[in-house]
Write a protein that holds these residues in place. Structure first.
Motif, PDB file in Angstrom:
ATOM      1  N   ILE A  81       0.893  -1.156   0.000  1.00 47.25           N
ATOM      2  CA  ILE A  81       0.000   0.000   0.000  1.00 47.25           C
ATOM      3  C   ILE A  81       0.925   1.197   0.000  1.00 47.25           C
ATOM      4  O   ILE A  81       0.603   2.102  -0.726  1.00 47.25           O
ATOM      5  N   PHE A  82       1.817   1.060   0.901  1.00 49.73           N
ATOM      6  CA  PHE A  82       3.140   0.482   0.650  1.00 49.73           C
ATOM      7  C   PHE A  82       3.286  -0.799   1.495  1.00 49.73           C
ATOM      8  O   PHE A  82       3.093  -0.729   2.683  1.00 49.73           O
ATOM      9  N   ASN A  83       3.762  -1.882   0.881  1.00 41.51           N
ATOM     10  CA  ASN A  83       3.971  -3.157   1.557  1.00 41.51           C
ATOM     11  C   ASN A  83       2.645  -3.726   2.029  1.00 41.51           C
ATOM     12  O   ASN A  83       2.407  -3.911   3.213  1.00 41.51           O
ATOM     13  N   SER A  84       1.770  -4.049   1.085  1.00 48.21           N
ATOM     14  CA  SER A  84       0.426  -4.502   1.399  1.00 48.21           C
ATOM     15  C   SER A  84       0.142  -5.836   0.730  1.00 48.21           C
ATOM     16  O   SER A  84       1.024  -6.459   0.152  1.00 48.21           O
ATOM     17  N   TYR A  85      -1.099  -6.233   0.801  1.00 43.96           N
ATOM     18  CA  TYR A  85      -1.537  -7.437   0.111  1.00 43.96           C
ATOM     19  C   TYR A  85      -2.953  -7.207  -0.391  1.00 43.96           C
ATOM     20  O   TYR A  85      -3.660  -6.304   0.080  1.00 43.96           O
ATOM     21  N   ASP A  86      -3.367  -8.007  -1.383  1.00 38.92           N
ATOM     22  CA  ASP A  86      -4.716  -7.855  -1.936  1.00 38.92           C
ATOM     23  C   ASP A  86      -5.758  -8.093  -0.850  1.00 38.92           C
ATOM     24  O   ASP A  86      -5.711  -9.095  -0.123  1.00 38.92           O
ATOM     25  N   ALA A  87      -6.701  -7.172  -0.732  1.00 35.72           N
ATOM     26  CA  ALA A  87      -7.789  -7.341   0.230  1.00 35.72           C
ATOM     27  C   ALA A  87      -8.804  -8.343  -0.317  1.00 35.72           C
ATOM     28  O   ALA A  87      -9.011  -8.453  -1.532  1.00 35.72           O
ATOM     29  N   ILE A  88      -9.423  -9.093   0.572  1.00 38.08           N
ATOM     30  CA  ILE A  88     -10.512  -9.982   0.173  1.00 38.08           C
ATOM     31  C   ILE A  88     -11.751  -9.134  -0.079  1.00 38.08           C
ATOM     32  O   ILE A  88     -12.048  -8.201   0.670  1.00 38.08           O
ATOM     33  N   ILE A 137     -19.003   9.242  -5.929  1.00 39.56           N
ATOM     34  CA  ILE A 137     -18.636   8.304  -4.870  1.00 39.56           C
ATOM     35  C   ILE A 137     -18.986   6.909  -5.332  1.00 39.56           C
ATOM     36  O   ILE A 137     -20.117   6.660  -5.789  1.00 39.56           O
ATOM     37  N   THR A 138     -18.037   5.991  -5.227  1.00 37.03           N
ATOM     38  CA  THR A 138     -18.274   4.590  -5.589  1.00 37.03           C
ATOM     39  C   THR A 138     -18.051   3.726  -4.366  1.00 37.03           C
ATOM     40  O   THR A 138     -16.975   3.741  -3.768  1.00 37.03           O
ATOM     41  N   LEU A 139     -19.080   2.950  -4.016  1.00 39.16           N
ATOM     42  CA  LEU A 139     -19.000   2.001  -2.900  1.00 39.16           C
ATOM     43  C   LEU A 139     -19.006   0.586  -3.451  1.00 39.16           C
ATOM     44  O   LEU A 139     -19.548   0.328  -4.529  1.00 39.16           O
ATOM     45  N   GLY A 140     -18.423  -0.335  -2.728  1.00 38.22           N
ATOM     46  CA  GLY A 140     -18.449  -1.740  -3.114  1.00 38.22           C
ATOM     47  C   GLY A 140     -17.487  -2.117  -4.227  1.00 38.22           C
ATOM     48  O   GLY A 140     -17.538  -3.233  -4.743  1.00 38.22           O
ATOM     49  N   MET A 141     -16.579  -1.229  -4.606  1.00 45.07           N
ATOM     50  CA  MET A 141     -15.630  -1.531  -5.679  1.00 45.07           C
ATOM     51  C   MET A 141     -14.458  -2.325  -5.111  1.00 45.07           C
ATOM     52  O   MET A 141     -13.963  -2.053  -4.020  1.00 45.07           O
ATOM     53  N   HIS A 142     -13.995  -3.297  -5.874  1.00 43.92           N
ATOM     54  CA  HIS A 142     -12.853  -4.122  -5.478  1.00 43.92           C
ATOM     55  C   HIS A 142     -11.755  -4.080  -6.529  1.00 43.92           C
ATOM     56  O   HIS A 142     -10.607  -3.805  -6.206  1.00 43.92           O
ATOM     57  N   ASP A 143     -12.092  -4.325  -7.771  1.00 44.68           N
ATOM     58  CA  ASP A 143     -11.143  -4.306  -8.881  1.00 44.68           C
ATOM     59  C   ASP A 143     -11.409  -3.067  -9.726  1.00 44.68           C
ATOM     60  O   ASP A 143     -12.381  -2.992 -10.465  1.00 44.68           O
TER      61      ASP A 143
END
Length: 622
Positions: free
Chosen positions: A350-357, A413-419
């Motif tokens: 994010i720095f140094n992150s991982y993909d969120a579920i 505003i966008t909610l619920g976005m992942h990709d």
């Protein structure tokens, strides 16, 4: 008749006593008019003192004590043999070389001097363009000829002069000047800085004003002076300026010259005050106490740092057992306790992150700015949903490149976005803002990120709650940062990744809250100017470069409460140190510097304001 005779005798005895007192050779004769004036002066003094609440300011913290360092404003400052014929190795003189105007300076760091109401500066309206002025320095450097011919030239290049107004016009002026030179000064036995005062307001013991000795400089040599209780300087007529200064001044006796007051403690010398006025009682002189202005002096001085004052937190806003909004803070159970995997490494961000579920941070929103023809920017900031109608973000996210506030109708505003790479996701919900509320204390033109918080209001009935869209709870626990220091929370966002581009998949990082002391000590100069306890806090893992990054601004810093199994919003991604990097394509990119803590706006400081601005929040318990 007897009673009348007794009364007359008593009256005559009283009159004789008064005549006797008034005719004493060793005492002043007080006439009725003068007595009336004295009574009026006493009344003014009493009113002045009664209207000023005396408080003892805490000692400045230049070095965090847990690191076993002396609490000094600059390393090895204040050492001197105290020769009575010299003025100290910190003394400097500014000379314009034209009309003979000079100004007495005190060296406080390897790049900074300070002075009080320097007349030499009156000809310079632009404090960033001080030309034709030379600075000399060293012991005995007070008189112009001594400095010019017997002491070496320190600098002829003055980078800037900062003005600090003390808030009232004194006999000599109302401004402390901080001089910054563009090259580091090489110290020697005859040239070294003085210390800024590092104790509390008047002394060390039980807030009792004691008598102690100082030195007054300004006549070519030092003079011993005796510091007295402040009230001793208020024996005569109390002017408005004197009354305004009460609580911020020092009073000395037995001194008839000098412009700078220095205290010798523990074999070190500290700059304590600058001359304010001669009082109506000629035995005393009044000095501006520099302690109330230490923070401003340090902020304007190159090479100096001080831990900002840590005030008490705001009074808690308690939402009770129902929390700030019904059903807030819950997430889908799948993958809820997933641990960091192999992607949690020094090469990922994010720095140094991982993909969120997907669904793991259902309160996170992406902000988009639109023009008349379409979007100008995609997901340029983050935000946090806290009710069916309100989203919290950073104030700086709501201003365009021209420093103008974005129109609410053009903010998406966008909610619920992942990709973010997929234009159509079934989980997404898109809206336009109805109202924007920027905290009134935020000033975008200053660029200091103070009060960096804002609320976005949506139209009623638009948001639909499900597994991918749900608000988090506003903080409902203790407001003291020490209660969560060294604990971890998380942030999510589509900020810069390892290729210095926006992420496509929502990124998640676990970050540690740093205490105010640890944050300050990690980079004293930066955080002495930008850390504001109770208004913001630090978080990250600098040792392995884990931090929020460019593009994550406005997103929420949330904590999980194990007992309630709910997430609570404590911070908003605000600002941090930056760096410029070169991508593989040779492009220069300004991005975050994850080797340092990032700053987060502390929502607890603004909770009452948030409650007032959010229309559908739960009513706090009384």
């Amino acid at each position: 008749m007897k009673k009348k005779t007794d009364f007359c005798q008593i009256w005559l005895l009283f009159a004789s006593f008064c005549i006797c007192v008034l005719s004493q050779d060793d005492g002043p004769i007080i006439y009725p008019m003068e007595l009336e004036t004295r009574i009026e002066q006493t009344r003014k003094l009493t009113n002045c003192l009664n209207n000023h609440e005396k408080t003892v300011r805490p000692a400045p913290v230049f070095r965090v004590k847990t690191y076993n360092e002396e609490n000094l404003s600059f390393k090895d400052c204040g050492r001197w043999s105290a020769s009575a014929n010299e003025t100290g190795p910190w003394h400097g003189l500014a000379n314009n070389g034209k009309d003979g105007n000079t100004c007495s300076l005190f060296l406080v760091s390897d790049r900074t001097f300070i002075s009080f109401e320097c007349p030499l500066l009156k000809g310079f309206n632009n404090r960033n363009e001080i030309t034709g002025v030379s600075i000399y320095g060293g012991e005995r450097c007070f008189e112009r000829d001594n400095c010019r011919f017997n002491h070496r030239l320190i600098t002829q290049k003055i980078r800037k002069v900062s003005d600090i107004y003390i808030g009232h016009k004194t006999l000599f002026g109302d401004t402390i000047h901080v001089w910054e030179v563009d090259e580091r000064i090489q110290f020697s036995d005859s040239l070294k800085p003085i210390c800024l005062w590092n104790r509390n307001e008047k002394n060390d013991d039980n807030n009792k004003i004691e008598k102690y000795y100082g030195l007054a400089f300004g006549t070519g040599h030092s003079i011993d002076v005796n510091i007295n209780p402040e009230e001793n300087c208020y024996l005569g007529t109390v002017t408005k300026g004197e009354c305004d200064l009460y609580g911020n001044s020092l009073c000395t006796k037995g001194l008839n010259s000098g412009f700078y007051l220095v205290i010798n403690r523990d074999d070190r010398f500290y700059l304590r005050g600058m001359l304010y006025n001669w009082t109506s009682n000629k035995e005393f002189k009044q000095w501006v106490d520099l302690l109330p202005f230490t923070s401003q002096i340090v902020s304007a001085s190159a090479g100096l740092a001080m831990l900002p004052h840590i005030p008490a937190p705001k009074e808690k806003v308690d939402f009770g057992e129902n929390q700030s909004f019904p059903g807030c803070g819950r997430v889908a159970r799948r993958g809820f306790r997933r641990k960091r995997d192999e992607k949690f490494s020094a090469e990922s961000f994010i720095f140094n992150s991982y993909d969120a579920i997907k669904g793991r941070a259902p309160w996170h929103a992406a902000l988009t700015r639109y023009s008349d023809t379409g979007p100008l920017a995609i997901d340029f900031c983050g935000a946090t949903l806290v009710s069916k109608r309100a989203i919290i973000t950073a104030a700086h996210c709501l201003f365009d490149e021209n420093a103008d506030l974005i129109e609410a109708a053009r903010l998406g505003i966008t909610l619920g976005m992942h990709d973010a790479s997929k234009d159509e996701e079934d989980s997404r919900q898109r809206f336009r803002a109805l109202e924007l509320h920027v905290h009134p204390g935020y000033n975008h033109s200053k660029g200091d990120f103070r009060d960096d918080i804002a609320v976005i209001i949506l139209r009623e009935g638009q948001v639909r709650f499900n597994s991918y869209v749900r608000p988090t709870c506003l903080w409902n626990d203790d407001y003291e940062l020490d209660k969560i220091a060294n604990k971890t929370g998380k942030v999510v966002g589509w900020g810069h990744t390892s290729d210095y581009r926006q992420a496509n998949i929502l990124q998640e990082a676990v970050l540690k809250i740093a205490s105010y002391e640890e944050c300050y000590e990690s980079k004293r100069l930066f955080f002495s100017r930008n850390l504001r306890p109770t208004e913001n806090f630090c978080a990250g893992f600098p040792h392995n470069q884990t931090s929020a990054c460019s593009g994550d601004s406005g997103g929420g810093f949330v904590f999980f409460n194990d007992t309630l199994e709910l997430f609570f919003l404590r911070g908003v991604v605000s600002a941090g140190r930056s760096r410029t990097v070169v991508t593989d394509e040779g492009e220069f990119v300004n991005t975050c510097n994850p080797s340092y803590y990032a700053l987060y706006t502390d929502v607890t400081n603004y909770m009452q304001w948030l409650v007032n601005k959010i229309p559908d929040i739960s009513q706090p318990q009384s």
